[in-house]
Scaffold this motif. Structure first.
Motif, PDB file in Angstrom:
ATOM      1  N   LEU A  60       0.765  -1.257  -0.041  1.00 26.75           N
ATOM      2  CA  LEU A  60       0.194   0.028  -0.112  1.00 26.75           C
ATOM      3  C   LEU A  60       0.893   1.311  -0.118  1.00 26.75           C
ATOM      4  CD1 LEU A  60      -2.426  -1.112   2.758  1.00 26.75           C
ATOM      5  CD2 LEU A  60      -2.553  -1.561   0.444  1.00 26.75           C
ATOM      6  N   VAL A  61       1.982   1.155   0.885  1.00 24.62           N
ATOM      7  CA  VAL A  61       2.743   2.464   0.981  1.00 24.62           C
ATOM      8  C   VAL A  61       3.548   2.821  -0.267  1.00 24.62           C
ATOM      9  CG1 VAL A  61       4.860   3.414   2.332  1.00 24.62           C
ATOM     10  CG2 VAL A  61       2.839   2.329   3.501  1.00 24.62           C
ATOM     11  N   VAL A  62       3.991   1.664  -0.914  1.00 26.71           N
ATOM     12  CA  VAL A  62       4.870   1.905  -2.097  1.00 26.71           C
ATOM     13  C   VAL A  62       3.971   2.340  -3.358  1.00 26.71           C
ATOM     14  CG1 VAL A  62       6.049   0.402  -3.863  1.00 26.71           C
ATOM     15  CG2 VAL A  62       6.633   0.356  -1.307  1.00 26.71           C
ATOM     16  N   ASP A  63       2.673   1.655  -3.350  1.00 26.23           N
ATOM     17  CA  ASP A  63       1.684   1.868  -4.335  1.00 26.23           C
ATOM     18  C   ASP A  63       1.691   3.661  -4.462  1.00 26.23           C
ATOM     19  OD1 ASP A  63       1.854  -0.332  -5.836  1.00 26.23           O
ATOM     20  OD2 ASP A  63      -0.090  -0.980  -5.197  1.00 26.23           O
ATOM     21  N   GLU A  64       1.187   3.860  -3.027  1.00 23.86           N
ATOM     22  CA  GLU A  64       0.726   5.386  -2.795  1.00 23.86           C
ATOM     23  C   GLU A  64       1.887   6.353  -2.951  1.00 23.86           C
ATOM     24  OE1 GLU A  64      -0.938   6.026   1.120  1.00 23.86           O
ATOM     25  OE2 GLU A  64      -0.967   8.342   0.676  1.00 23.86           O
ATOM     26  N   ALA A  65       3.019   5.855  -2.944  1.00 25.11           N
ATOM     27  CA  ALA A  65       4.375   6.797  -3.152  1.00 25.11           C
ATOM     28  C   ALA A  65       4.629   6.837  -4.928  1.00 25.11           C
ATOM     29  CB  ALA A  65       5.605   5.911  -2.541  1.00 25.11           C
TER      30      ALA A  65
END
Ligand code: KG4
Ligand code: ZN
Length: 333
Positions: A60-65
């Motif tokens: 989730l964090v990588v996709d959002e970044a």
């Protein structure tokens, strides 16, 4: 070069995307997901829970970044992740996730030293800061003064032999009844006072390096003597405790400035967000640099930045490598 950086050494799952050229960089995005609420009821980070939480958060964090940088996996030209020091189970999550990205998208991989990330963070936010500089690293796990001559060129001047400055804040905060990690809350309350009825002995005057054990004992004795305390008293105690930790850090920093040939100072790590420490260090008659407030704490931007510096030197890390729980920054090259 577009670099994705991933940080999972402790209780923050973080990722950032930087567009990096030597001497010229733009942070395209960053995301930090904190696990503080999860660990609060245990009064500290529970490693097993933290690593499982990283595993859930990472995609989730990588996709959002990537989304907020307006790019996709195909646009990444290098991926870096924290290799150590930190909690091994936590490190492994980000490290392996980044290796997966490297493998799937055929881009170079870099294992980043977390302390090197902190050490370079003041430069990330102050491009006018150039090597060499004297860096005071004050975080939840580390307290050290390092002469920084360039990327991978670090000379240790002093290091704590027991607790880190952040731990001294957090343990004192715990004794005052603040929930974990109470360092920032203790300082906010302390900042509401201008003076205090209380005092603590001056510490760290004799020994080399940092040691917070004497101060910890003095604080715990002082608090025991008070018994039940009202809000006013708690604020004054917070003022005094904050003052004595800041005083000890300042004493060591001044000593290092006197003996070092380096006369530019940079502060970094969670405790460098402390307003009183910042104000006192600003009074030194030398140029002083800090990271942006949110880059004092663990973040992906400093990891992306450190990885980018090393990619720019033509480095990469093989995929068949392990993480390091312990990895002193002066061992880097
Ligand atoms: O750098 P960091 O996010 O994590 C580590 O690598 O350890 O530092 C976290 C530490 C915690 O101990 C936290 O209480 C402390 O930094 N901290 C503060 C403040 N903000 C964070 N300590 C004192 N004053 C603050 N304003
Ligand atoms: Zn850190």
């Amino acid at each position: 070069m577009i670099v994705l950086g991933i940080e999972t050494s402790c209780d923050e799952t973080a990722a950032a995307v930087i567009d990096f050229r030597e001497g010229d960089w733009t942070l395209l995005s960053e995301v930090v997901s904190s696990q503080v609420a999860l660990h609060r009821e245990y009064g500290g980070v529970v490693p097993e829970l933290a690593s499982r939480e990283h595993l859930t958060n990472l995609p989730l964090v990588v996709d959002e970044a990537l989304n907020s940088a307006g790019i996709s996996f195909e646009d990444i030209e290098g991926v870096g992740a924290t290799r150590g020091p930190g909690l091994k189970g936590c490190l492994l999550m980000g490290y392996c996730y980044a290796k997966g990205i490297s493998l799937a998208h055929d881009v170079p991989f870099l294992g980043v030293n977390h302390i090197e990330g902190h050490i370079l963070a003041p430069m990330l936010d102050n491009p006018e800061l150039t090597f060499p500089y004297l860096c005071l690293v004050v975080s939840g796990g580390h307290t050290e003064i390092v002469e920084v001559y360039g990327v991978g060129s670090y000379k240790l001047v002093a290091r704590t032999i027991d607790d880190a400055a952040g731990e001294a804040f957090d343990k004192s905060a715990h004794l005052l009844g603040f929930p974990y990690p109470g360092g920032a809350a203790l300082s906010r309350l302390g900042d509401t006072c201008e003076s205090s009825r209380f005092s603590l002995p001056k510490v760290m005057r004799e020994q080399e390096g940092f040691s917070f054990s004497g101060l910890k004992t003095a604080i715990s004795l002082l608090l025991k003597k008070q018994g039940e305390i009202d809000h006013e008293t708690k604020a004054e105690l917070a003022f005094t405790i904050q003052g004595s930790i800041v005083d000890a850090l300042l004493f060591k920093l001044k000593g290092a400035l006197n003996t070092s040939s380096l006369k530019t100072v940079a502060l970094t790590g969670g405790v460098s967000a402390n307003r009183r420490l910042r104000a006192e260090v600003e009074k030194l008659r030398v140029p002083v640099y800090f990271p942006r407030m949110d880059h004092c704490m663990d973040n992906g931007a400093m990891i992306a930045f450190a990885a980018a510096h090393r990619f720019a030197r033509g480095e990469s890390t093989p995929l068949d490598t392990e993480v390091f729980g312990r990895w002193p920054v002066e061992e880097l090259a």
